[in-house]
Design an enzyme around this catalytic site. Structure first.
Site, short mmCIF file in Angstrom:
data_model
loop_
_atom_site.label_atom_id
_atom_site.label_comp_id
_atom_site.label_asym_id
_atom_site.label_seq_id
_atom_site.Cartn_x
_atom_site.Cartn_y
_atom_site.Cartn_z
N HIS A 89 -32.79 21.16 61.06
CA HIS A 89 -31.92 20.59 62.10
C HIS A 89 -30.81 21.56 62.50
CE1 HIS A 89 -29.13 19.40 58.80
NE2 HIS A 89 -28.20 19.23 59.73
N LYS A 135 -31.00 17.00 64.66
CA LYS A 135 -31.72 15.90 64.01
C LYS A 135 -32.61 15.14 65.01
CE LYS A 135 -28.75 14.90 60.01
NZ LYS A 135 -27.75 13.96 59.45
N HIS A 180 -22.68 18.72 65.65
CA HIS A 180 -23.20 19.50 64.51
C HIS A 180 -24.62 19.11 64.12
CE1 HIS A 180 -21.37 16.00 62.47
NE2 HIS A 180 -22.30 16.18 61.54
N ASP A 181 -24.98 17.85 64.26
CA ASP A 181 -26.31 17.40 63.82
C ASP A 181 -27.27 17.13 64.98
OD1 ASP A 181 -26.14 17.55 61.07
OD2 ASP A 181 -25.35 15.52 60.84
N ASP A 195 -17.85 17.05 57.46
CA ASP A 195 -19.15 16.36 57.46
C ASP A 195 -19.48 15.79 56.09
OD1 ASP A 195 -21.68 15.55 58.45
OD2 ASP A 195 -22.61 17.38 57.68
P1 C2E Z 1 -25.94 13.80 55.91
O1 C2E Z 1 -26.39 12.51 55.38
O2 C2E Z 1 -25.03 13.77 57.11
O3 C2E Z 1 -25.20 14.59 54.77
C1 C2E Z 1 -24.49 15.75 55.04
C2 C2E Z 1 -24.16 16.48 53.77
O4 C2E Z 1 -23.31 15.68 52.96
C3 C2E Z 1 -25.34 16.83 52.91
O5 C2E Z 1 -25.98 17.99 53.35
C4 C2E Z 1 -24.65 17.03 51.57
O6 C2E Z 1 -24.02 18.29 51.52
C5 C2E Z 1 -23.57 15.98 51.57
N1 C2E Z 1 -24.09 14.77 50.91
C6 C2E Z 1 -24.53 13.63 51.47
N2 C2E Z 1 -24.89 12.74 50.55
C7 C2E Z 1 -24.70 13.32 49.35
C8 C2E Z 1 -24.89 12.90 47.99
O7 C2E Z 1 -25.32 11.79 47.70
N3 C2E Z 1 -24.55 13.80 47.01
C9 C2E Z 1 -24.07 15.03 47.28
N4 C2E Z 1 -23.76 15.85 46.27
N5 C2E Z 1 -23.89 15.46 48.57
C10 C2E Z 1 -24.21 14.62 49.57
P2 C2E Z 1 -27.50 18.25 52.91
O8 C2E Z 1 -27.71 17.92 51.49
O9 C2E Z 1 -27.82 19.64 53.36
O10 C2E Z 1 -28.31 17.23 53.76
C11 C2E Z 1 -28.44 17.37 55.16
C12 C2E Z 1 -29.02 16.13 55.74
O11 C2E Z 1 -30.32 15.90 55.17
C13 C2E Z 1 -28.24 14.86 55.42
O12 C2E Z 1 -27.18 14.70 56.35
C14 C2E Z 1 -29.32 13.80 55.56
O13 C2E Z 1 -29.56 13.51 56.92
C15 C2E Z 1 -30.53 14.49 55.01
N6 C2E Z 1 -30.72 14.21 53.57
C16 C2E Z 1 -30.25 14.90 52.51
N7 C2E Z 1 -30.67 14.36 51.36
C17 C2E Z 1 -31.43 13.31 51.68
C18 C2E Z 1 -32.16 12.32 50.92
O14 C2E Z 1 -32.21 12.33 49.67
N8 C2E Z 1 -32.84 11.36 51.62
C19 C2E Z 1 -32.82 11.33 52.99
N9 C2E Z 1 -33.50 10.35 53.61
N10 C2E Z 1 -32.15 12.23 53.75
C20 C2E Z 1 -31.47 13.19 53.09
FE FE Z 2 -26.17 18.45 59.18
FE FE Z 3 -23.42 14.87 59.94
#
Ligand code: C2E
Ligand code: FE
Ligand code: FE
Ligand code: SIN
Ligand code: SIN
Ligand code: SIN
Length: 395
Positions: free
Chosen positions: A280, A255, A251-252, A335
């Site tokens: 991504h 990235k 899925h990712d 996910d």
């Molecule tokens: P990921 O880390 O695999 O997170 C996947 C999804 O899990 C996120 O999609 C979001 O829907 C949920 N999620 C993860 N952490 C949190 C959280 O702390 N609070 C909430 N409410 N949901 C959370 P999303 O938001 O579309 O993000 C996609 C990807 O973008 C993430 O994959 C991560 O790689 C990156 N990302 C998102 N926010 C941040 C951030 O603040 N800092 C960094 N460095 N990367 C981020």
């Molecule tokens: Fe993703």
């Molecule tokens: Fe993921």
């Protein structure tokens, strides 16, 4: 007299002795099975067909077809659909003896046999004591591929005719059965090898996508297992659920193309950075979309739709409700559950209760209510997987 009474208790089901098949019956069995075997490409099904054919031909109570796994130095067999395969060391037991020496084994009565005392004691007799079964006659015959290499063995237990023991004729029939299946067996093995290779490549691709962002390989494993459980719980067929399980680790994959400055940023992303991050999904789709392979096509759907939301406010396309493919809706939950439950460069892992509260809030918003329900139904199993594949503590 006393002994006979004692035996009756064990052999109730055997009281009516069967007959060896007549030549006509023999032909019918061979004809029926040979046709099915020739058309069967699936290895597990093939093993079960061979087993049934062998059992009918020689009138055994039980029959097992063992195959060599030379990489792992094991013998394995499949006993039923949906049940894990059974594996033993390639030199263990009578089967191990038979395939390593190339010799068939005949035992007329496991309880009085001296030659294989030791093996029987740790094998059949121990199992009998646990199950109340009475192993009497045993036969193991190795079978070979076209190159003459031993590829496995037939193991038969208890001859159900008056004779109560296996004969040279039975050995010949099983050898015959194995030779009928040989060609199909070799192509099914090859096909399985190819499929396993595909799975490995796909899985590795998924890990590449994740490892760039410091998420371990266990993240993709867990998402795969969660997706599978949820799919089955929604009533999806076994095969399709397995397809999703194979595809969801990717899925990712997109990235890989996200710059480190964004992907590995310890803190919160700016709007501009998040726009880059969102790509991504479309990048992953672009990498996968041209394949004709079902697994890759499935992975393309998952890559492009795992951040869509049920309420239409997700990305990249803002799809809504059932316009989002069920694969996307399932992977989305798997996910997010895993992302929230894990440490990320940008956040600490959440407690389970907090995650479940978010899921309740997001039911009908981020997530398909049906899929949330399926997730909740599977929660005990999901938590087991989370524990089984937990991330190693970083030193
Ligand atoms: P990921 O880390 O695999 O997170 C996947 C999804 O899990 C996120 O999609 C979001 O829907 C949920 N999620 C993860 N952490 C949190 C959280 O702390 N609070 C909430 N409410 N949901 C959370 P999303 O938001 O579309 O993000 C996609 C990807 O973008 C993430 O994959 C991560 O790689 C990156 N990302 C998102 N926010 C941040 C951030 O603040 N800092 C960094 N460095 N990367 C981020
Ligand atoms: Fe993703
Ligand atoms: Fe993921
Ligand atoms: C399976 O393929 O493992 C289950 C479906 C079936 O029994 O055919
Ligand atoms: C085996 O080879 O382990 C099976 C024979 C037995 O049950 O002892
Ligand atoms: C399903 O395939 O399990 C449900 C179909 C759908 O919601 O699109």
């Amino acid at each position: 007299m006393k002994d006979e009474h004692y035996m009756d208790e064990f052999l109730l089901s055997e009281t009516r002795k069967k007959l060896d098949p007549t030549p006509e019956e023999m032909l019918r069995i061979i004809f029926d099975y040979a046709a099915k075997i020739a058309n069967e490409r699936n290895l597990d099904n093939l093993l079960m067909l061979m087993r049934d054919m062998g059992r009918e031909l020689i009138v055994a109570d039980r029959c097992t077809v063992w195959l060599m796994d030379t990489h792992k130095n094991q013998l394995w067999t499949k006993v039923a659909h949906g049940v894990d395969e059974i594996r033993i060391g390639s030199d263990s037991g009578l089967v191990g003896y038979s395939v390593s020496t190339g010799q068939p084994v005949f035992i007329d009565d496991a309880y009085t046999n001296e030659q294989f005392r030791q093996v029987l004691e740790t094998g059949a007799l121990t199992v009998d004591r646990q199950t109340g079964y009475r192993t009497k006659a045993l036969m193991v015959i190795p079978f070979r591929n076209n190159e003459g290499e031993i590829m496995g063995a037939y193991q038969a237990v208890n001859k159900m005719t008056e004779a109560e023991q296996f004969s040279q004729k039975d050995l010949e029939y099983l050898t015959l059965a194995a030779s009928y299946a040989g060609k199909s067996l070799e192509s099914a093995l090859l096909l399985q090898e190819i499929e396993e290779t595909q799975k490995e490549i796909i899985f590795t691709m998924g890990e590449i996508g994740e490892s760039r962002s410091k998420e371990t390989g266990n993240h993709v494993k867990r998402v795969a297992e969660y997706s599978y459980l949820i799919a089955l719980s929604l009533g999806m067929g076994q095969e399709e659920a397995e397809l999703l399980k194979m595809a969801s680790p990717m899925h990712d994959i997109g990235k890989v193309a996200i710059p480190d400055a964004v992907l590995k940023k310890p803190g919160k992303l700016t709007d501009e950075e998040f726009e880059i991050m969102k790509s991504h999904t479309t990048i992953g789709y672009g990498l996968l979309k041209n394949s004709k392979r079902t697994i890759i096509k499935t992975a393309a759907i998952v890559a492009s739709q795992h951040h869509e939301k049920w309420n239409g406010r997700g990305y990249p396309s803002g799809l809504k409700g059932t316009d989002i493919h069920i694969y996307g809706r399932i992977t989305a939950i798997a996910d997010v559950f895993d992302a929230l439950g894990s440490d990320r460069v940008y956040k600490k892992a959440w407690e389970l209760e907090r995650i479940l509260n978010l899921f309740r809030e997001e039911t009908g918003q981020h997530f398909d209510p049906k899929v949330v329900q399926a997730f909740m139904d599977q929660l005990p199993k999901i938590l087991k997987i989370k524990e089984e594949y937990r991330d190693e503590l970083l030193g």
